[in-house]
Motif scaffolding. Sequence first.
Motif, PDB file in Angstrom:
ATOM      1  N   PRO A 373     -25.454  51.646 -16.715  1.00 56.08           N
ATOM      2  CA  PRO A 373     -26.742  51.455 -16.027  1.00 56.08           C
ATOM      3  C   PRO A 373     -26.608  51.687 -14.522  1.00 56.08           C
ATOM      4  O   PRO A 373     -25.579  51.385 -13.917  1.00 56.08           O
ATOM      5  CB  PRO A 373     -27.104  49.999 -16.350  1.00 56.08           C
ATOM      6  CG  PRO A 373     -26.357  49.705 -17.623  1.00 56.08           C
ATOM      7  CD  PRO A 373     -25.079  50.487 -17.536  1.00 56.08           C
ATOM      8  N   ARG A 374     -27.644  52.239 -13.920  1.00 55.64           N
ATOM      9  CA  ARG A 374     -27.651  52.553 -12.497  1.00 55.64           C
ATOM     10  C   ARG A 374     -28.917  52.006 -11.858  1.00 55.64           C
ATOM     11  O   ARG A 374     -29.946  51.852 -12.515  1.00 55.64           O
ATOM     12  CB  ARG A 374     -27.599  54.068 -12.273  1.00 55.64           C
ATOM     13  CG  ARG A 374     -26.310  54.744 -12.707  1.00 55.64           C
ATOM     14  CD  ARG A 374     -25.154  54.385 -11.780  1.00 55.64           C
ATOM     15  NE  ARG A 374     -23.959  55.149 -12.059  1.00 55.64           N
ATOM     16  CZ  ARG A 374     -23.024  54.785 -12.925  1.00 55.64           C
ATOM     17  NH1 ARG A 374     -23.165  53.658 -13.605  1.00 55.64           N
ATOM     18  NH2 ARG A 374     -21.956  55.533 -13.115  1.00 55.64           N
ATOM     19  N   THR A 375     -28.829  51.726 -10.549  1.00 53.93           N
ATOM     20  CA  THR A 375     -29.992  51.329  -9.762  1.00 53.93           C
ATOM     21  C   THR A 375     -30.193  52.359  -8.664  1.00 53.93           C
ATOM     22  O   THR A 375     -29.244  52.726  -7.963  1.00 53.93           O
ATOM     23  CB  THR A 375     -29.801  49.932  -9.137  1.00 53.93           C
ATOM     24  OG1 THR A 375     -29.623  48.978 -10.178  1.00 53.93           O
ATOM     25  CG2 THR A 375     -31.020  49.552  -8.305  1.00 53.93           C
ATOM     26  N   THR A 376     -31.425  52.842  -8.505  1.00 53.14           N
ATOM     27  CA  THR A 376     -31.732  53.852  -7.502  1.00 53.14           C
ATOM     28  C   THR A 376     -32.927  53.392  -6.686  1.00 53.14           C
ATOM     29  O   THR A 376     -33.529  52.359  -6.965  1.00 53.14           O
ATOM     30  CB  THR A 376     -32.054  55.206  -8.156  1.00 53.14           C
ATOM     31  OG1 THR A 376     -33.292  55.099  -8.876  1.00 53.14           O
ATOM     32  CG2 THR A 376     -30.952  55.636  -9.108  1.00 53.14           C
ATOM     33  N   HIS A 377     -33.279  54.183  -5.663  1.00 51.42           N
ATOM     34  CA  HIS A 377     -34.494  53.887  -4.913  1.00 51.42           C
ATOM     35  C   HIS A 377     -35.715  54.129  -5.806  1.00 51.42           C
ATOM     36  O   HIS A 377     -35.625  54.775  -6.857  1.00 51.42           O
ATOM     37  CB  HIS A 377     -34.581  54.734  -3.639  1.00 51.42           C
ATOM     38  CG  HIS A 377     -34.648  56.207  -3.869  1.00 51.42           C
ATOM     39  ND1 HIS A 377     -35.744  56.844  -4.392  1.00 51.42           N
ATOM     40  CD2 HIS A 377     -33.728  57.182  -3.653  1.00 51.42           C
ATOM     41  CE1 HIS A 377     -35.532  58.130  -4.486  1.00 51.42           C
ATOM     42  NE2 HIS A 377     -34.302  58.374  -4.046  1.00 51.42           N
ATOM     43  N   GLY A 378     -36.871  53.641  -5.410  1.00 50.06           N
ATOM     44  CA  GLY A 378     -38.057  53.718  -6.250  1.00 50.06           C
ATOM     45  C   GLY A 378     -38.998  54.846  -5.925  1.00 50.06           C
ATOM     46  O   GLY A 378     -40.174  54.778  -6.272  1.00 50.06           O
TER      47      GLY A 378
END
Length: 481
Positions: A373-378
């Motif tokens: 899983p990754r988190t990026t800008h929105g």
Amino acid sequence: MPPISGLYRGQDGESQLDLRVDVDGKRPTGRLSGDLFTTTGSTTAYHGSFVVHSTTRQGDRVEGQGAFTFAAPDRHVTVTITEDSATATVAGRTYGLHRASPYFRSVLLEQDSVAGAVPFVSYDTGALQGPPGRRTLTVAEAYAEAGVELRIAEPGVIPVDGAGQDLAWDDSELHNAMTQQFASFGDQAAWRVWLLVASKHVGGFRGIMFDYNDACQRQGAAVFHDAIKGESPQAQRAQLRTYVHELGHAFNLLHSWQKNLSRPPQPLGPHGGFGDLSWMNYVQNYQPGGERAYWQAFPFQFTDPELVHLRHGFFRDVVMGANAFGTGAAEIDPFEQPVSDQSGLLLEVRAKDFFEYGEPVVVELKLSYAGEPRTTHGHLHPDTEFTQVSITQPSGRTVLYRPMMRHCVDDSPRSGSTPATPRCTAARTSGTGATGTTSSSLATTRCADSTSAPTARVSSPRPAWCGSVTRSPPPTRGSAS
């Protein structure tokens, strides 16, 4: 010997020269530049510009080979300065000049605000931890340090009803307010800009350079009080950065990570531009270290290349109302797949197989992770310009899609991306943009996409193809990134 840098003005017959000497004083770039105008009776017209990037100075004499926007009979430029006067030989003509200003350029700033929105005044750069060089900065003083004079017009208060019943401004309402409220608004190039301190934007943005959709662009920008208000040092610091940043776009400065998309392309700074300590970067995207590291090191100034643009960019590339923002749909190389991609992200672009002739082309962008899983800008929508779209036409020419209006998103909400919950957006990315129609008249369009974040730049592995089923010119393909 006192400093000789500044603006010199004079003429030879019908030819008028504005000469900028930048060889001493604060942050000298070692350059000469100038703009030439032709006077006929009571009419003055722009003729061309030049810049000398490498100069030689011997006492009061400065010279070097110039780059001209026109065919100059002699490219060697020589300037001899005596106190507040000078003699310059440019393009085979000799001009007698007087020192007009210690600044290189002068711009009229008209700043209005809507009722209830409190304009920013000044910030003490030593109020919070940061680099040495404490001083109190206004917006005008921030530009003065770059060698640009902002002459402040009498501010005004405009009614908030220009934003409609929701009291939230959209881009068309901002442009309409500019045409009605900006006393110096016009359909010609001139050194003037309007800044509106508004309440809020329908998109929740902090600021926008909204004049991006006609023949005389970059005359107006806005900041949104509800998003940046506050009396704390942190709030005042953020307000100063937002005001200077949005006005920077009016001077035709791109975001730090987009300099390579200008025409002609400019080199990116460290970390693909995200490492620039500049007014034009996003603080939360600064690399390495993010927002905290940015403010600890930011000297409250433009980078050296930005300084060169502000002081010595060709007249039509800088003056408001002349060349379009970023000079328009820059021709670029088609986006190449990275040699190595360890981002763990997958970016896809999809569209219908066929569109009716004249139907807006809507492209869906999908971002998901390919491993952990990754988190990026929105901000996946191309209107925020974190995602670029390119269109390759049958001739092989590749152009960059530009949104009708550019939106600055100073805050960057984080968004998780999973196979079960991918991030998607639908956008008219390959039809009509700020530079006009790019592919709506094409029979076949090829689309690919690329999105940027401080830690990765991801391209779609496969383009999307779409076509027209009704009358149209011969087949054409396009690509988006």
